[in-house]
Each structure stands twice: as structure tokens, then as C-alpha cells.
Design a protein around this motif. Structure first.
Motif, short mmCIF file in Angstrom:
data_model
loop_
_atom_site.label_atom_id
_atom_site.label_comp_id
_atom_site.label_asym_id
_atom_site.label_seq_id
_atom_site.Cartn_x
_atom_site.Cartn_y
_atom_site.Cartn_z
N GLY A 108 -83.70 -16.35 -7.89
CA GLY A 108 -83.64 -15.03 -7.99
C GLY A 108 -82.76 -13.82 -7.21
N ARG A 109 -82.53 -14.19 -6.05
CA ARG A 109 -81.34 -13.91 -5.32
C ARG A 109 -80.04 -13.83 -5.96
NH1 ARG A 109 -79.08 -14.89 -0.66
NH2 ARG A 109 -77.54 -13.30 0.55
N HIS A 110 -79.76 -14.52 -6.00
CA HIS A 110 -78.17 -15.44 -6.72
C HIS A 110 -78.25 -15.22 -8.12
CE1 HIS A 110 -78.05 -18.07 -2.46
NE2 HIS A 110 -78.59 -18.49 -2.74
N THR A 111 -79.04 -15.71 -8.44
CA THR A 111 -78.74 -14.77 -9.95
C THR A 111 -79.33 -13.81 -10.62
OG1 THR A 111 -81.36 -15.38 -10.60
CG2 THR A 111 -80.23 -17.56 -10.94
N HIS A 112 -79.45 -12.55 -9.40
CA HIS A 112 -79.73 -10.68 -9.96
C HIS A 112 -81.05 -11.31 -11.16
CE1 HIS A 112 -76.91 -10.43 -6.79
NE2 HIS A 112 -75.94 -11.29 -7.58
N THR A 113 -81.63 -12.21 -11.22
CA THR A 113 -82.67 -12.18 -12.42
C THR A 113 -83.17 -12.75 -12.66
OG1 THR A 113 -82.87 -12.25 -14.80
CG2 THR A 113 -81.04 -13.78 -13.49
N LEU A 114 -84.71 -12.39 -12.89
CA LEU A 114 -86.60 -12.60 -12.79
C LEU A 114 -86.34 -13.24 -13.78
CD1 LEU A 114 -87.80 -13.79 -10.50
CD2 LEU A 114 -89.19 -12.38 -10.98
N SER A 115 -86.36 -14.70 -14.65
CA SER A 115 -86.85 -14.37 -16.17
C SER A 115 -88.05 -15.27 -16.08
CB SER A 115 -85.41 -15.29 -16.91
OG SER A 115 -85.22 -16.51 -15.39
N VAL A 116 -88.26 -15.96 -17.54
CA VAL A 116 -89.38 -16.92 -17.45
C VAL A 116 -89.33 -18.23 -16.89
CG1 VAL A 116 -91.09 -18.18 -18.84
CG2 VAL A 116 -89.82 -15.39 -19.98
N GLY A 117 -88.20 -18.89 -17.35
CA GLY A 117 -87.82 -20.16 -16.74
C GLY A 117 -87.99 -20.12 -15.00
N THR A 118 -87.10 -19.30 -14.59
CA THR A 118 -86.92 -18.92 -12.87
C THR A 118 -88.52 -18.93 -12.13
OG1 THR A 118 -84.82 -17.24 -13.15
CG2 THR A 118 -85.73 -17.55 -11.49
N VAL A 119 -88.95 -19.01 -13.04
CA VAL A 119 -90.58 -18.71 -12.72
C VAL A 119 -91.46 -19.53 -12.98
CG1 VAL A 119 -92.40 -17.98 -12.48
CG2 VAL A 119 -90.74 -15.93 -12.76
N VAL A 120 -91.38 -19.73 -14.42
CA VAL A 120 -91.33 -21.58 -14.61
C VAL A 120 -91.62 -23.29 -13.97
CG1 VAL A 120 -92.24 -23.14 -17.21
CG2 VAL A 120 -92.22 -19.82 -16.91
N GLY A 121 -90.22 -22.54 -13.91
CA GLY A 121 -89.52 -24.04 -12.76
C GLY A 121 -90.52 -23.94 -11.79
N PRO A 122 -90.05 -23.45 -10.50
CA PRO A 122 -90.91 -24.14 -9.65
C PRO A 122 -92.45 -23.86 -9.18
CG PRO A 122 -89.50 -22.43 -9.25
CD PRO A 122 -88.80 -22.54 -10.47
N VAL A 123 -93.30 -23.16 -10.16
CA VAL A 123 -94.03 -23.28 -10.67
C VAL A 123 -95.18 -24.99 -11.24
CG1 VAL A 123 -96.58 -21.91 -11.62
CG2 VAL A 123 -95.08 -20.57 -10.52
N LEU A 124 -93.95 -24.72 -12.40
CA LEU A 124 -94.47 -26.37 -12.90
C LEU A 124 -94.14 -27.15 -11.78
CD1 LEU A 124 -95.24 -27.56 -15.81
CD2 LEU A 124 -92.78 -27.66 -16.28
N GLY A 125 -93.15 -27.56 -11.27
CA GLY A 125 -92.74 -28.07 -10.17
C GLY A 125 -94.50 -28.34 -9.17
N ALA A 126 -94.82 -27.41 -8.32
CA ALA A 126 -95.43 -27.58 -7.59
C ALA A 126 -96.42 -27.77 -8.09
CB ALA A 126 -95.86 -25.91 -6.93
N ALA A 127 -97.11 -27.67 -9.61
CA ALA A 127 -98.70 -27.97 -9.58
C ALA A 127 -98.24 -29.47 -10.98
CB ALA A 127 -98.94 -27.23 -11.44
N VAL A 128 -97.55 -30.45 -10.48
CA VAL A 128 -97.10 -31.26 -10.84
C VAL A 128 -97.16 -32.10 -9.80
CG1 VAL A 128 -95.90 -32.78 -11.48
CG2 VAL A 128 -95.60 -31.22 -12.83
N ALA A 129 -96.44 -31.37 -8.68
CA ALA A 129 -95.91 -32.44 -7.34
C ALA A 129 -98.75 -32.47 -6.48
CB ALA A 129 -96.10 -31.20 -6.55
N VAL A 130 -98.76 -31.29 -7.21
CA VAL A 130 -100.27 -30.88 -6.67
C VAL A 130 -101.23 -32.13 -7.40
CG1 VAL A 130 -102.43 -29.31 -6.62
CG2 VAL A 130 -100.55 -28.60 -5.99
N ALA A 131 -101.19 -31.97 -8.58
CA ALA A 131 -102.26 -32.93 -9.46
C ALA A 131 -101.18 -34.48 -9.01
CB ALA A 131 -101.18 -32.67 -10.91
N VAL A 132 -100.09 -34.91 -9.08
CA VAL A 132 -99.60 -35.75 -8.64
C VAL A 132 -100.34 -36.21 -7.07
CG1 VAL A 132 -97.73 -37.54 -7.52
CG2 VAL A 132 -97.45 -36.36 -9.91
N VAL A 133 -100.66 -35.53 -6.42
CA VAL A 133 -100.88 -35.70 -4.83
C VAL A 133 -102.38 -35.82 -4.90
CG1 VAL A 133 -101.46 -34.98 -2.88
CG2 VAL A 133 -99.34 -34.90 -3.66
N LEU A 134 -103.85 -35.29 -5.47
CA LEU A 134 -104.70 -35.06 -5.53
C LEU A 134 -104.96 -36.51 -6.58
CD1 LEU A 134 -106.29 -31.38 -6.60
CD2 LEU A 134 -105.98 -32.42 -4.85
#
Length: 387
Positions: A108-134
Motif C-alpha cells: 500500500g505504501r508503494h501504490t499509495h492506495t489500499l484496495s480490496v485486491g491489495t488486502v485480499v491477495g496477501p490474506v488469501l495467500g496466508a490462508a492457503v499456506a495455513v490450510a496447506v500446512v495444517l
């Protein structure tokens, strides 16, 4: 994946002619060197503290790279897996959440904006990683549990095989002891008595002594045949030559001839064909009971009765000897005279092996009665009888 994402960040920094391109390349090289060093450090795999220090240094360099270029945000995804792999789950989840927040904030600092995609992308990646590891850990735990179960089953099977082998050895020893006691031992005892009688009769009654010697020789021949059949696990020769009643009559006649006792054999009921194990057991029990009478009872008369009934067959051996107290019979091998004490135990074992019963009634001066009862297997019904 880490090498490819770092290379992508460097290429894009150079292609975009950004002022921070040299810093991006230096940071990317340092991050890759530190990341590649991790698997070669043994303490990282064994110590949580060492793993935390190494992981903290990797995350710190990653945050520097994220501050220099927005392309650093893609490295958060492989970092999620490393954090979940090295740290305990209770500590890994907050670290993953903090890494996700840092990735969102840096991008967000580099793009000077905080869109839904900016938030959902990392959150979705974290959720996928947690699900895979569990999911992987669940499969690993299940695999370990199955491995332990297989090891326990293998150990139990080995223990069962060992126990069955020991039981088989013990059963075979008991069978050998019963067979030797009821055949060879009794035969040798008869030969000894006959030779002793012949020795006493030699000076004055040589013809009588010769008769005893002949009887001893006959007993030796019979016991030799018994021993050979015993080794080959065949049925007793008396049963091979005829039926059980006939074998018992010959046994009574031989006992009367060699011992001088009045031994009588009776058959009650209609004789029927019995399974070979039943006939062998009844004959051996009769041999052992008569041998005990000859050696210990000091009797004058013995009555042997074989009774055929609807569902059972019974054998009774009754003598008018000195009698004894059944409850005071020593255990096998514990008597003062070596080799005694096995007769009643062997007879009971034979009856019990065929789901039968053996009873001994005796008292001092009142003789002895040995009674064995075996269940008769149901005879198969022929098709003609069934129709």
C-alpha cells in the motif's frame, strides 16, 4: 520459488530504471544468501530459538526489500510456509498474521492506495499456506499413527507367534510325557517285575522262571513295536488289530497273565465306532490305571468296564486294593521316588483334551475306582436315514 521471485524483483527494478535498483539487487542477493544458508545450519532444525533468530533475520531483510520495491510482496507467500514449518503453531499463526499485515502495508505504501485486491491477495495467500500446512500436519500425524499401529501389530503378532510356539512346545512335551508314561514306562515296569519273579524262581522252579522270561520277552517285543509306532505317531498296535473292546480285553488278559491278578473286562451297551483320539485316550487311560493297580494297590481283583451310552462313553477301572487318599497324591515329579506321580495327571490331561471328565474315588483299605467319561461326537446322518 524464492530464487525466482527475487530474480523477478531485480529484473523489474532494472527494467523500470528505478533509483533503488542497486539497493534492490544487493538486498535480494543478501536475502537469497541468508535464505540458502538456513538448510545447512543443523541447529535451525533442532532448536526453536536458533530457528527464530534465523527467521527473524530473513524477515528483516525481506522488509527492507519490501520497502525498496513493491515486488517484494510476493515473497510473503513462501515466507508463510517457512514460518509455519519452523515455529510452533501457537507462535507461527501470529507471525504469519504480522507478515500479512506487513505485506499489505508495504504494498500500500508503494501504490499509495489500499484496495480490496491489495488486502485480499496477501490474506488469501496466508490462508492457503495455513490450510496447506495444517492439512500436511494432519496427514503426517495420521501416517505416524498408522506407522505406530503397524509396529504394534507386528510386535503383537511376533509375541503371539512366540506364545503359540511355546504353547505348542509345552503341549508336545505333555503329549510325549503321557505317551512315554502310558506305554514305554509301563512296559519296562512290567518287564522288570517279570524278570524279578524269574530271578526268584530260577533255583527251585526253572520252568516257571522260563515262563516269566518268555513273558518279559513278549512284553519287550510289544513295547518295541509301541515305540516304533509312537515315533511315527501312529495309533496303538492293539487298536490297529481290532476294536477298542477287543484291545481292552487283550490288555486285561496280558495284565492278568503278567501280574497274577484277577482282571475282568466287561462291555456295556452297543459298541459303536469312536474317533481314533477317543479310542487311544481310553486305551491309554486303561493301561495307566491297570499299571497303577499292579504297582501300588496290592489288589487281588480288578474290574474294567467299558460303557457305551447315547451321548457318552465311559470307562471304569475298580480294584479291591489298599486304596489311598486322592487329595494327597503328589504333583508330577515331586514324589520321593523319581518318575512317579505322573499317572493320574496324564489320565486327567487325556480326558480334558477331549472335553471329558475323570474322577478318582478311593480311601485307605477300600480299594480304588477310576472313572473317565468322554462325550461322543454326533454321528453323521446318512441321506437315506434323513429321508
Amino acid at each position: 520459488m524464492v530464487a525466482a521471485l527475487l530474480a523477478l524483483a531485480c529484473v523489474r527494478a532494472v527494467a523500470d530504471h528505478t533509483a533503488d535498483a542497486p539497493a534492490v539487487i544487493v538486498t535480494a542477493v543478501a536475502l537469497f544468501a541468508l535464505y540458502a544458508m538456513g538448510p545447512s545450519l543443523p541447529r535451525i532444525r533442532t532448536s526453536t530459538a536458533a530457528a527464530g533468530l534465523w527467521l527473524g533475520a530473513v524477515v528483516l531483510l525481506w522488509m527492507v526489500l519490501l520497502a525498496l520495491t513493491p515486488d517484494g510482496v510476493w515473497l510473503a507467500f513462501p515466507l508463510f510456509f517457512v514460518q509455519l514449518h519452523l515455529l510452533p503453531l501457537r507462535a507461527a499463526l501470529p507471525v504469519v498474521a504480522a507478515t500479512t499485515a506487513a505485506a499489505i502495508a508495504g504494498f500500500g505504501r508503494h501504490t499509495h492506495t489500499l484496495s480490496v485486491g491489495t488486502v485480499v491477495g496477501p490474506v488469501l495467500g496466508a490462508a492457503v499456506a495455513v490450510a496447506v500446512v495444517l492439512g500436511y500436519e494432519a496427514l503426517y500425524r495420521e501416517s505416524e499413527a498408522r506407522r505406530r499401529l503397524i509396529e504394534e501389530l507386528t510386535a503383537a503378532r511376533n509375541d503371539l507367534a512366540t506364545a503359540e510356539h511355546a504353547a505348542g512346545v509345552l503341549a508336545e512335551r505333555e503329549r510325549l510325557a503321557r505317551e512315554i508314561h502310558d506305554t514305554l514306562a509301563q512296559g519296562l515296569s512290567s518287564i522288570q517285575l517279570l524278570l524279578r519273579a524269574a530271578e526268584r524262581a530260577i533255583p527251585e522252579r526253572p520252568e516257571t522262571a522260563l515262563g516269566h522270561v518268555r513273558q518279559a520277552r513278549t512284553a519287550a517285543v510289544d513295547n518295541l513295536a509301541e515305540a516304533r509306532r509312537f515315533v511315527r505317531a501312529l495309533s496303538p498296535p492293539d487298536l490297529e488289530a481290532g476294536s477298542l473292546p477287543a484291545a481292552l480285553e487283550r490288555l486285561c488278559a496280558t495284565t492278568a497273565r503278567t501280574s497274577g491278578l484277577a482282571v475282568h473286562c466287561h462291555v456295556s451297551g452297543a459298541p459303536t465306532d469312536l474317533p481314533t483320539p477317543h479310542e487311544v485316550a481310553l486305551l491309554r487311560i486303561a493301561q495307566s490305571a491297570l499299571a497303577n493297580t499292579v504297582q501300588h494297590a496290592a489288589a487281588e481283583r480288578v474290574e474294567l468296564t467299558l460303557s457305551y451310552m447315547d451321548t457318552e462313553v465311559a470307562l471304569d477301572v475298580v480294584d479291591d486294593g489298599a486304596g489311598f487318599v486322592p487329595s494327597r497324591v503328589p504333583a508330577p515329579g515331586s514324589a520321593a521316588v523319581s518318575g512317579t506321580g505322573f499317572g493320574l495327571a496324564a489320565m486327567r490331561a487325556r480326558a480334558r483334551a477331549l472335553h471329558g471328565t475323570l474322577a478318582v474315588e478311593s480311601a485307605p483299605g477300600e480299594g480304588t475306582a477310576v472313572a473317565v467319561t468322554l462325550p461322543c461326537p454326533a454321528a453323521p446322518v446318512s441321506p437315506e436315514a434323513a429321508s
